[in-house]
Scaffold this motif. Structure first.
Motif, PDB file in Angstrom:
ATOM      1  N   ARG A 138      40.680   6.214   1.684  1.00 34.03           N
ATOM      2  CA  ARG A 138      40.044   7.530   1.852  1.00 34.03           C
ATOM      3  C   ARG A 138      38.524   7.420   1.955  1.00 34.03           C
ATOM      4  O   ARG A 138      37.881   8.249   2.605  1.00 34.03           O
ATOM      5  CB  ARG A 138      40.430   8.437   0.676  1.00 34.03           C
ATOM      6  N   ARG A 141      37.205   7.594   5.507  1.00 33.64           N
ATOM      7  CA  ARG A 141      37.196   8.926   6.100  1.00 33.64           C
ATOM      8  C   ARG A 141      36.077   9.778   5.503  1.00 33.64           C
ATOM      9  O   ARG A 141      35.329  10.442   6.229  1.00 33.64           O
ATOM     10  CB  ARG A 141      38.546   9.610   5.863  1.00 33.64           C
ATOM     11  N   ASP A 142      35.953   9.725   4.200  1.00 37.46           N
ATOM     12  CA  ASP A 142      34.975  10.582   3.523  1.00 37.46           C
ATOM     13  C   ASP A 142      33.539  10.213   3.877  1.00 37.46           C
ATOM     14  O   ASP A 142      32.689  11.091   4.061  1.00 37.46           O
ATOM     15  CB  ASP A 142      35.166  10.497   2.004  1.00 37.46           C
ATOM     16  N   GLN A 144      32.415   8.873   6.568  1.00 33.58           N
ATOM     17  CA  GLN A 144      32.093   9.164   7.962  1.00 33.58           C
ATOM     18  C   GLN A 144      32.035  10.657   8.266  1.00 33.58           C
ATOM     19  O   GLN A 144      31.576  11.054   9.343  1.00 33.58           O
ATOM     20  CB  GLN A 144      33.094   8.464   8.892  1.00 33.58           C
ATOM     21  N   LYS A 149      31.070   8.928  13.101  1.00 32.54           N
ATOM     22  CA  LYS A 149      31.942   7.785  13.366  1.00 32.54           C
ATOM     23  C   LYS A 149      31.127   6.505  13.444  1.00 32.54           C
ATOM     24  O   LYS A 149      30.143   6.422  14.187  1.00 32.54           O
ATOM     25  CB  LYS A 149      32.713   7.990  14.678  1.00 32.54           C
ATOM     26  N   ASN A 169      42.517   5.991   8.239  1.00 31.31           N
ATOM     27  CA  ASN A 169      41.459   6.727   7.564  1.00 31.31           C
ATOM     28  C   ASN A 169      40.063   6.409   8.110  1.00 31.31           C
ATOM     29  O   ASN A 169      39.064   6.771   7.495  1.00 31.31           O
ATOM     30  CB  ASN A 169      41.509   6.456   6.060  1.00 31.31           C
ATOM     31  N   GLY A 170      40.014   5.728   9.240  1.00 33.26           N
ATOM     32  CA  GLY A 170      38.729   5.573   9.894  1.00 33.26           C
ATOM     33  C   GLY A 170      38.124   4.196   9.941  1.00 33.26           C
ATOM     34  O   GLY A 170      37.041   4.009  10.513  1.00 33.26           O
TER      35      GLY A 170
END
Length: 210
Positions: A138, A141-142, A144, A149, A169-170
């Motif tokens: 997580r 994601r958080d 970014q 991105k 999650n990125g």
């Protein structure tokens, strides 16, 4: 080397013999666009391994140096033929500048949003989020959400069982170390089974968004 060409997965070769490292490189045949390999500089005879393996496999496989900690490490690794440099912590401006001058990708490590931001401001190509398992999928994601991105690589505790979570999650890239292969396959220099482990990892992340 262009960041656009950098493979999604990096195999971290720490403490492997030359024969084990070569078995892994042989196992990559057919998967050259999926895997890069790093030889950590705290591996015995690392620079010699890097030189020899780059000469033999460097035209088809991205081979770089890991555990890069100083400007002297940067210079020695590039002299040995490294195409990219990964570190366990932030890089100084001199380290990043020297890599850029020699068209070598720099991948310093960071653990906080401020450190990540600072590394990109200094010109890092990719930032290695380490140790990723401590921060959790997580986190990617958080972090970014406000920063945008970013080309982030998750390293530390990544396995075939959680790789998809990090990518979903990125995380754009993942580095895998001792958990990547069965130890017996490395002992036996079994490139066929080592390749199966790589293909298993690729299958495990199908459907992950990047």
């Amino acid at each position: 080397m262009r960041i656009e060409d950098y493979p999604r997965f990096t195999i971290i070769m720490r403490g492997y013999t030359f024969q084990q490292a070569e078995a892994i490189l042989n196992a990559i045949e057919g998967l050259e666009t999926k895997f890069a390999v790093e030889i950590t500089l705290n591996t015995p005879d690392s620079l010699n391994q890097l030189t020899l393996l780059t000469k033999k496999y460097g035209n088809s496989i991205y081979i770089g140096a890991g555990t890069v900690r100083s400007i002297d490490d940067v210079k020695a690794a590039i002299q040995a033929g490294a195409k990219f440099l990964l570190g366990p912590h932030m890089f100084t401006q001199d380290m990043i500048n020297f890599a850029k001058e020699h068209e070598v990708l720099s991948v310093p490590a960071a653990m906080t949003p401020s450190e990540i931001d600072e590394m990109f401001k200094r010109g890092a190509d990719i930032v290695k989020v380490f140790p990723a398992i401590v921060l959790s999928p997580r986190f990617f994601r958080d972090v970014q959400a406000p920063l945008g991105k970013l080309p982030l690589m998750g390293v530390g505790g990544i396995t075939v069982n959680n790789a998809k979570d990090f990518l979903s999650n990125g995380a754009s890239y993942l580095g895998l170390g001792s958990g990547m292969f069965d130890k017996e396959d490395l002992v036996r220099l079994d490139s066929k089974n080592l390749s199966k482990s790589m293909r298993k990892l690729i299958s495990s992340v199908k459907g992950a968004s990047v």
